[in-house]
Design a protein around this motif. Structure first.
Motif, PDB file in Angstrom:
ATOM      1  N   GLU A  77       5.625   0.880  10.223  1.00 42.77           N
ATOM      2  CA  GLU A  77       5.546   0.106   8.985  1.00 42.77           C
ATOM      3  C   GLU A  77       6.077   0.861   7.770  1.00 42.77           C
ATOM      4  O   GLU A  77       6.013   0.368   6.649  1.00 42.77           O
ATOM      5  CB  GLU A  77       4.087  -0.317   8.720  1.00 42.77           C
ATOM      6  N   ARG A  78       6.566   2.092   7.996  1.00 39.04           N
ATOM      7  CA  ARG A  78       7.140   2.915   6.926  1.00 39.04           C
ATOM      8  C   ARG A  78       6.143   3.147   5.789  1.00 39.04           C
ATOM      9  O   ARG A  78       6.463   3.032   4.613  1.00 39.04           O
ATOM     10  CB  ARG A  78       8.413   2.265   6.362  1.00 39.04           C
ATOM     11  N   VAL A  79       4.898   3.485   6.171  1.00 38.55           N
ATOM     12  CA  VAL A  79       3.835   3.731   5.193  1.00 38.55           C
ATOM     13  C   VAL A  79       3.161   5.062   5.515  1.00 38.55           C
ATOM     14  O   VAL A  79       2.776   5.303   6.666  1.00 38.55           O
ATOM     15  CB  VAL A  79       2.781   2.602   5.226  1.00 38.55           C
ATOM     16  N   PRO A  80       2.998   5.966   4.535  1.00 38.66           N
ATOM     17  CA  PRO A  80       2.269   7.211   4.780  1.00 38.66           C
ATOM     18  C   PRO A  80       0.836   6.895   5.204  1.00 38.66           C
ATOM     19  O   PRO A  80       0.198   6.011   4.640  1.00 38.66           O
ATOM     20  CB  PRO A  80       2.278   7.921   3.415  1.00 38.66           C
ATOM     21  N   THR A  81       0.351   7.593   6.220  1.00 36.40           N
ATOM     22  CA  THR A  81      -0.978   7.306   6.773  1.00 36.40           C
ATOM     23  C   THR A  81      -1.840   8.558   6.757  1.00 36.40           C
ATOM     24  O   THR A  81      -1.478   9.584   7.339  1.00 36.40           O
ATOM     25  CB  THR A  81      -0.845   6.769   8.216  1.00 36.40           C
ATOM     26  N   HIS A  82      -2.967   8.447   6.086  1.00 33.39           N
ATOM     27  CA  HIS A  82      -3.904   9.567   5.939  1.00 33.39           C
ATOM     28  C   HIS A  82      -5.058   9.349   6.915  1.00 33.39           C
ATOM     29  O   HIS A  82      -5.791   8.365   6.804  1.00 33.39           O
ATOM     30  CB  HIS A  82      -4.405   9.593   4.489  1.00 33.39           C
TER      31      HIS A  82
ATOM     32  N   LYS B   3       0.856  -1.184   0.000  1.00 31.08           N
ATOM     33  CA  LYS B   3       0.000   0.000   0.000  1.00 31.08           C
ATOM     34  C   LYS B   3       0.895   1.239   0.000  1.00 31.08           C
ATOM     35  O   LYS B   3       1.843   1.312   0.768  1.00 31.08           O
ATOM     36  CB  LYS B   3      -0.872   0.025   1.254  1.00 31.08           C
ATOM     37  N   VAL B   4       0.542   2.242  -0.772  1.00 32.10           N
ATOM     38  CA  VAL B   4       1.305   3.482  -0.770  1.00 32.10           C
ATOM     39  C   VAL B   4       0.757   4.408   0.302  1.00 32.10           C
ATOM     40  O   VAL B   4       1.480   5.001   1.077  1.00 32.10           O
ATOM     41  CB  VAL B   4       1.238   4.153  -2.160  1.00 32.10           C
ATOM     42  N   VAL B   5      -0.551   4.516   0.353  1.00 29.90           N
ATOM     43  CA  VAL B   5      -1.170   5.359   1.368  1.00 29.90           C
ATOM     44  C   VAL B   5      -2.255   4.559   2.067  1.00 29.90           C
ATOM     45  O   VAL B   5      -3.069   3.899   1.445  1.00 29.90           O
ATOM     46  CB  VAL B   5      -1.800   6.629   0.752  1.00 29.90           C
ATOM     47  N   THR B   6      -2.244   4.591   3.383  1.00 32.61           N
ATOM     48  CA  THR B   6      -3.281   3.944   4.171  1.00 32.61           C
ATOM     49  C   THR B   6      -4.179   5.031   4.717  1.00 32.61           C
ATOM     50  O   THR B   6      -3.715   5.937   5.408  1.00 32.61           O
ATOM     51  CB  THR B   6      -2.649   3.153   5.337  1.00 32.61           C
ATOM     52  N   GLU B   7      -5.467   4.945   4.417  1.00 25.55           N
ATOM     53  CA  GLU B   7      -6.397   5.943   4.932  1.00 25.55           C
ATOM     54  C   GLU B   7      -7.095   5.380   6.156  1.00 25.55           C
ATOM     55  O   GLU B   7      -7.783   4.361   6.096  1.00 25.55           O
ATOM     56  CB  GLU B   7      -7.439   6.321   3.869  1.00 25.55           C
ATOM     57  N   LEU B   8      -6.889   6.006   7.296  1.00 24.00           N
ATOM     58  CA  LEU B   8      -7.535   5.591   8.533  1.00 24.00           C
ATOM     59  C   LEU B   8      -8.717   6.510   8.796  1.00 24.00           C
ATOM     60  O   LEU B   8      -8.539   7.709   8.970  1.00 24.00           O
ATOM     61  CB  LEU B   8      -6.557   5.682   9.712  1.00 24.00           C
ATOM     62  N   SER B   9      -9.911   5.954   8.810  1.00 18.67           N
ATOM     63  CA  SER B   9     -11.088   6.765   9.087  1.00 18.67           C
ATOM     64  C   SER B   9     -11.489   6.565  10.540  1.00 18.67           C
ATOM     65  O   SER B   9     -11.996   5.522  10.924  1.00 18.67           O
ATOM     66  CB  SER B   9     -12.238   6.351   8.171  1.00 18.67           C
ATOM     67  N   LEU B  10     -11.190   7.554  11.377  1.00 13.92           N
ATOM     68  CA  LEU B  10     -11.521   7.488  12.796  1.00 13.92           C
ATOM     69  C   LEU B  10     -12.783   8.322  13.008  1.00 13.92           C
ATOM     70  O   LEU B  10     -12.701   9.514  13.248  1.00 13.92           O
ATOM     71  CB  LEU B  10     -10.379   8.073  13.638  1.00 13.92           C
ATOM     72  N   ASP B  11     -13.927   7.672  12.823  1.00 13.46           N
ATOM     73  CA  ASP B  11     -15.077   8.537  12.802  1.00 13.46           C
ATOM     74  C   ASP B  11     -16.352   7.890  13.316  1.00 13.46           C
ATOM     75  O   ASP B  11     -17.020   8.457  14.159  1.00 13.46           O
ATOM     76  CB  ASP B  11     -15.337   9.073  11.378  1.00 13.46           C
ATOM     77  N   PHE B  12     -16.705   6.707  12.868  1.00 16.85           N
ATOM     78  CA  PHE B  12     -18.055   6.205  12.994  1.00 16.85           C
ATOM     79  C   PHE B  12     -18.355   5.817  14.435  1.00 16.85           C
ATOM     80  O   PHE B  12     -18.080   4.702  14.849  1.00 16.85           O
ATOM     81  CB  PHE B  12     -18.251   5.041  12.036  1.00 16.85           C
ATOM     82  N   SER B  13     -18.900   6.709  15.166  1.00 13.50           N
ATOM     83  CA  SER B  13     -19.142   6.454  16.582  1.00 13.50           C
ATOM     84  C   SER B  13     -20.154   7.455  17.123  1.00 13.50           C
ATOM     85  O   SER B  13     -20.449   8.466  16.510  1.00 13.50           O
ATOM     86  CB  SER B  13     -17.839   6.598  17.361  1.00 13.50           C
ATOM     87  N   THR B  14     -20.651   7.129  18.288  1.00 11.92           N
ATOM     88  CA  THR B  14     -21.552   8.049  18.961  1.00 11.92           C
ATOM     89  C   THR B  14     -20.777   9.292  19.369  1.00 11.92           C
ATOM     90  O   THR B  14     -19.590   9.212  19.697  1.00 11.92           O
ATOM     91  CB  THR B  14     -22.140   7.378  20.220  1.00 11.92           C
ATOM     92  N   ALA B  15     -21.432  10.427  19.370  1.00  9.67           N
ATOM     93  CA  ALA B  15     -20.767  11.674  19.766  1.00  9.67           C
ATOM     94  C   ALA B  15     -20.289  11.587  21.208  1.00  9.67           C
ATOM     95  O   ALA B  15     -20.805  10.816  22.018  1.00  9.67           O
ATOM     96  CB  ALA B  15     -21.743  12.838  19.608  1.00  9.67           C
TER      97      ALA B  15
ATOM     98  N   GLU C 183      -8.069  16.847   8.204  1.00 13.80           N
ATOM     99  CA  GLU C 183      -7.412  15.657   7.652  1.00 13.80           C
ATOM    100  C   GLU C 183      -5.901  15.768   7.858  1.00 13.80           C
ATOM    101  O   GLU C 183      -5.300  16.817   7.635  1.00 13.80           O
ATOM    102  CB  GLU C 183      -7.739  15.514   6.167  1.00 13.80           C
ATOM    103  N   ILE C 184      -5.300  14.667   8.273  1.00 13.11           N
ATOM    104  CA  ILE C 184      -3.879  14.664   8.635  1.00 13.11           C
ATOM    105  C   ILE C 184      -3.168  13.536   7.879  1.00 13.11           C
ATOM    106  O   ILE C 184      -3.700  12.434   7.761  1.00 13.11           O
ATOM    107  CB  ILE C 184      -3.705  14.445  10.157  1.00 13.11           C
ATOM    108  N   THR C 185      -1.962  13.819   7.371  1.00  9.85           N
ATOM    109  CA  THR C 185      -1.122  12.777   6.774  1.00  9.85           C
ATOM    110  C   THR C 185       0.135  12.620   7.611  1.00  9.85           C
ATOM    111  O   THR C 185       0.884  13.578   7.810  1.00  9.85           O
ATOM    112  CB  THR C 185      -0.744  13.115   5.322  1.00  9.85           C
ATOM    113  N   ILE C 186       0.341  11.410   8.101  1.00 13.60           N
ATOM    114  CA  ILE C 186       1.546  11.103   8.886  1.00 13.60           C
ATOM    115  C   ILE C 186       2.594  10.556   7.929  1.00 13.60           C
ATOM    116  O   ILE C 186       2.335   9.568   7.217  1.00 13.60           O
ATOM    117  CB  ILE C 186       1.241  10.073   9.989  1.00 13.60           C
ATOM    118  N   PRO C 187       3.782  11.165   7.851  1.00 12.30           N
ATOM    119  CA  PRO C 187       4.817  10.707   6.906  1.00 12.30           C
ATOM    120  C   PRO C 187       5.274   9.280   7.200  1.00 12.30           C
ATOM    121  O   PRO C 187       5.189   8.808   8.342  1.00 12.30           O
ATOM    122  CB  PRO C 187       5.972  11.694   7.116  1.00 12.30           C
ATOM    123  N   ALA C 188       5.776   8.620   6.158  1.00 12.52           N
ATOM    124  CA  ALA C 188       6.193   7.225   6.283  1.00 12.52           C
ATOM    125  C   ALA C 188       7.316   7.038   7.282  1.00 12.52           C
ATOM    126  O   ALA C 188       7.369   6.043   8.003  1.00 12.52           O
ATOM    127  CB  ALA C 188       6.628   6.698   4.915  1.00 12.52           C
TER     128      ALA C 188
END
Length: 619
Positions: free
Chosen positions: A49-54, A1-13, A39-44
Motif C-alpha cells: 500500500e506504499r505506507v510506512p508501517t510502525h 494515513k502517513v504512518v500506520t501503527e500496528l500493535s501486535l501484542d494483546f494476547s495470551t503469552a 519497535e520496528i518501522t517498515i519503509p513505504a
C-alpha cells in the motif's frame, strides 16, 4: 494515513506474537525469541500500500497496564494473536482482549481489529469454525488470518490485511448483520453516481462508465470487461441494467459485491477520488482548496467554470425551456447536503413569467456567489464535482483572481467582468424598485414579492461596447451613522432620491459629502419615481446644481412604474462608468459617449440567448 501503527501484542503469552514480527523482518524463524520485539518501522517502498508501517509489540512480563493502555490509544489497528492449538487463548479473545480494547478506545472511532491464528503448522484443522461467530458478533473485527511464524505461512498477508484495515476499513462501509452497505456509504455513492451521470438520464452508459473508470483508476475498461461487469449485475439484479447502461441500483450492487468479496479498497478508491474522508464526509481540503485573494482584488469564474456550469444547467433543464423549475432545481442540488439557494435568489436574478430561474439568472447567481463569497463558491463547485468532471486539480482552477484595482486605474483599462454598484438612498426613496427593475420587473410585478423573500442584491448582464459584463447592485441599509467597509467598497456609487419627496435628496447629499466626495469612486444621482410630479428638494441647492458643483453627471430620471419592463439604459451607463472611472465629466455628459457604449447592447443580448438555444438544440 502517513504512518500506520500496528500493535501486535494483546494476547495470551506463548502464542507466538513476537515470533511473527521477527519472522517478518528476518524472513526466517528465530531460534531465540525475546519477551518483546523492539519497535520496528517498515519503509513505504516495501509495502503493497506504499505506507510506512510502525510495528509495536507488547509483553505482559515487561510492561505495565498503563503502558498497554497507551499503546491501545495510539494504535491505528490492533492484531489479537491466539494459538490455533490452544482453546484458552481463543476464549481470551472475547473474555479479555476485546473488552479491554473497547474500554480504552473512543466509541465513535473504534480501532479495527485483526484476529491472527498462529501456529497453524501444529494442527491439521482450521480454527475458522470457532472464529466466525466471534467475527459476526464484533463489527470492529476486520478479518481473521491463520498463519505460521515457523514456516512463514501468511506472514506477509497478515501485515497486508492489517494495513488494509486502516487504509480501507470495512466498518464505515458495510453492516455485516444486515449484509448491506451503511446509509452514509449509500448516500456518498449515490452522489458519485449522479455526478458521473453526465446527461442525467439515470443510467451510466459506456462512455460515462469509461470516464468514471479513467477518473478513479487511471485506466479505461475494455469493451468486454464492461460487458462482463454489466452481465454480473444482470444475473443478480432485475433492474440493475437498463438500456445497456448501469442504473443507480446496479452501481450500488456492484460496490456491495466488492465489499463482500473483500475488495473494499476499490470502493475506497472511488470514495476518496470524489473527495470523501474516512468518516464518509467530504474532506475540507477537497471542498476548500487554497486560493489566495490579495486586497483590492476580486474573484470571478473563468471560461472553463462557466462551461461546466452551463453543462450542469443543460443536464437538469429537462424540458429545454431555458429555465429551471422548482423540481429541476431540486434535482440539480440533490448532490448537496443542503439546499444552497433560498427564495431570495428568485428576487436576486432574472426569472421567467412563472418565477423560475432562467439560464441567464442561473449563471448570474453563480457569478454573485463567486464575487461575494468565493469560499462558498469553491464548496458548491466541490459538491457538483467540478475538479473531477472538468479534469482540474481543484475547484480553485475555475476561479480568476483579478488584478489590483489600483493597477486598473493606472492603466486606464480593466480585464474584470463583474462590477459592483452600491445603491444608497433614504427609506422609501425607491432603492428596491431600482434593483428589481434591473431584473426586468415593473412596479406591478414588484408588489407581488413577499417581504421575507426580499433580496438586497440584484445581478444581471449588461453590454458595454459589445462586451458582456455583469453589474452587481447592492442596496445599502440607510444607516448614515454606520457604514461598513463593505458598504463603501464598490466600483460605482448610485445615490437614489424620490423626486416626489422634498426631504429625500438631503440623505444622498450627506452620504456623498461624507464618504465619496474625496474618493476616486464614480457616483451617479438617480431621480427615482420620475412618473410622479417633481417637488422642490429642501436642500441648499437643487440636485442638478449639486451634481454640477461636484462634477457628477446630471441626475438620471428613472421609474419602474411602466406597463412593460423598465428601461435598462441607466444600468448600461452605470456599468460603463464602473469600467472607465477615469473618463472625464465632459465625456460623461456627451450623448455620443453613451451611444458608443450602449450600441449593440440589445443585439448582443438577443444574440446571446439565441446562441444558447442553438447550442441546446445541437446538444
Amino acid at each position: 494515513k502517513v504512518v500506520t501503527e500496528l500493535s501486535l501484542d494483546f494476547s495470551t503469552a506463548k502464542v507466538g506474537k513476537t515470533s511473527l514480527i521477527m519472522s517478518l523482518v528476518s524472513e526466517e524463524f528465530p531460534d531465540v525469541v525475546p519477551y518483546r520485539a523492539e519497535e520496528i518501522t517498515i519503509p513505504a517502498d516495501v509495502t503493497p500500500e506504499r505506507v510506512p508501517t510502525h510495528i509495536v509489540d507488547y509483553s505482559e512480563a515487561e510492561q505495565t497496564d498503563e503502558q498497554l493502555f497507551q499503546e491501545i490509544s495510539k494504535a491505528n489497528v490492533i492484531c489479537i494473536v491466539y494459538s490455533v492449538n490452544n482453546k484458552k487463548s481463543i476464549e481470551k479473545v472475547t473474555s479479555h482482549w476485546i473488552p479491554l480494547i473497547t474500554e480504552n478506545t473512543d466509541k465513535d472511532s473504534r480501532v479495527p481489529l485483526i484476529l491472527v491464528g498462529n501456529k497453524s503448522d501444529l494442527v491439521e484443522h482450521s480454527s475458522m469454525e470457532t472464529i466466525l461467530p466471534i467475527m459476526n458478533q464484533y463489527s470492529e473485527i476486520e478479518t481473521c488470518v491463520e498463519c505460521s511464524a515457523k514456516n512463514l505461512k501468511n506472514i506477509s498477508e497478515l501485515f497486508y490485511y492489517a494495513q488494509k484495515a486502516v487504509l480501507h476499513p470495512t466498518g464505515p462501509l458495510y453492516c455485516p448483520e444486515k449484509k448491506d452497505m451503511k446509509q452514509l456509504c449509500i448516500k456518498a455513492l449515490t452522489r458519485i453516481f449522479k455526478v458521473s451521470d453526465l446527461d442525467n438520464d439515470g443510467i451510466l452508459n459506456d462512455n460515462e462508465l469509461n470516464f468514471f473508470q479513467r477518473t478513479c483508476f487511471n485506466t479505461p475498461l475494455e469493451h468486454q470487461a464492461l460487458e462482463d461487469v454489466k452481465n454480473v449485475v444482470r444475473k443478480n439484479l432485475i433492474d440493475g441494467v437498463c438500456d445497456n447502461g448501469l442504473t443507480l441500483k446496479g452501481f450500488l450492487f456492484l460496490h456491495t459485491l466488492f465489499i463482500q468479496r473483500g475488495r473494499h479498497e476499490t470502493t475506497w478508491t472511488v470514495l476518496r477520488r470524489f473527495g470523501y474522508d474516512d468518516d464518509l464526509e467530504l474532506n475540507q481540503d477537497y471542498l476548500f482548496p487554497p486560493l489566495k485573494v490579495p486586497p483590492d482584488c476580486t474573484t470571478e469564474l473563468n471560461h472553463n467554470a462557466y462551461l461546466f456550469l452551463q453543462s450542469v444547467f443543460d443536464k437538469h433543464d429537462k424540458d429545454r425551456d431555458c429555465a429551471l423549475s422548482p423540481e429541476e432545481l431540486k434535482d440539480l442540488f440533490d448532490v448537496f447536503p443542503y439546499m444552497p439557494w433560498g427564495a431570495d435568489v428568485n428576487n436576486t436574478v432574472c426569472t421567467n413569467d412563472q418565477g423560475w430561474i432562467t439560464y441567464q439568472g442561473y449563471l448570474s447567481q453563480w457569478t454573485l456567489t463567486t464575487y461575494l463569497d468565493v469560499q462558498r463558491c469553491l464548496e458548491y463547485l466541490g459538491y457538483l464535482g467540478y475538479s473531477i468532471i472538468a479534469e482540474q486539480e481543484s475547484q480553485a482552477a475555475g476561479i480568476t483572481v483579478t488584478r489590483d484595482k489600483k493597477i486598473d486605474l493606472q492603466k486606464k483599462q480593466t480585464q474584470r467582468s463583474v462590477f459592483r454598484c452600491n445603491v444608497f438612498g433614504d427609506i422609501g426613496s425607491g432603492k428596491s424598485g431600482f434593483l428589481q427593475a434591473f431584473l426586468g420587473r415593473n412596479l406591478m410585478r414588484q408588489k407581488m414579492i413577499k417581504e421575507e423573500h426580499r433580496s438586497y442584491y440584484a445581478i444581471s448582464t449588461t453590454y458595454v461596447y459589445g462586451q458582456e459584463k455583469y453589474l452587481l447592485l447592492h442596496e445599502v441599509f440607510p444607516d448614515f451613522d454606520y457604514l461598513s467597509d463593505a458598504d463603501l467598497a464598490c466600483d460605482i456609487v448610485c445615490l437614489v432620491y424620490d423626486v416626489s419627496n422634498p426631504y429625500s435628496f438631503e440623505y444622498c447629499a450627506k452620504v456623498f459629502k461624507q464618504y465619496f466626495m474625496d474618493s476616486k469612486t464614480p457616483c451617479m444621482m438617480i431621480a427615482a419615481k420620475s412618473d410622479l410630479p417633481e417637488i422642490k428638494q429642501m436642500y441648499g441647492c437643487s440636485p442638478l446644481e449639486f451634481c454640477r458643483r461636484h462634477k457628477m453627471p446630471p441626475p438620471q430620471s428613472f421609474t419602474c412604474n411602466t406597463a412593460a419592463a423598465p428601461n435598462r439604459d441607466i444600468y448600461t451607463k452605470l456599468t460603463t462608468m464602473a469600467m472607465y472611472p477615469h473618463v472625464s465629466q465632459a465625456d460623461l455628459k456627451s450623448s455620443t459617449f453613451w451611444l458608443r457604449a450602449s450600441v449593440g447592447a440589445t443585439v448582443f443580448a438577443v444574440l446571446g440567448f439565441a446562441m444558447y438555444r442553438v447550442l441546446l438544440k445541437t446538444r
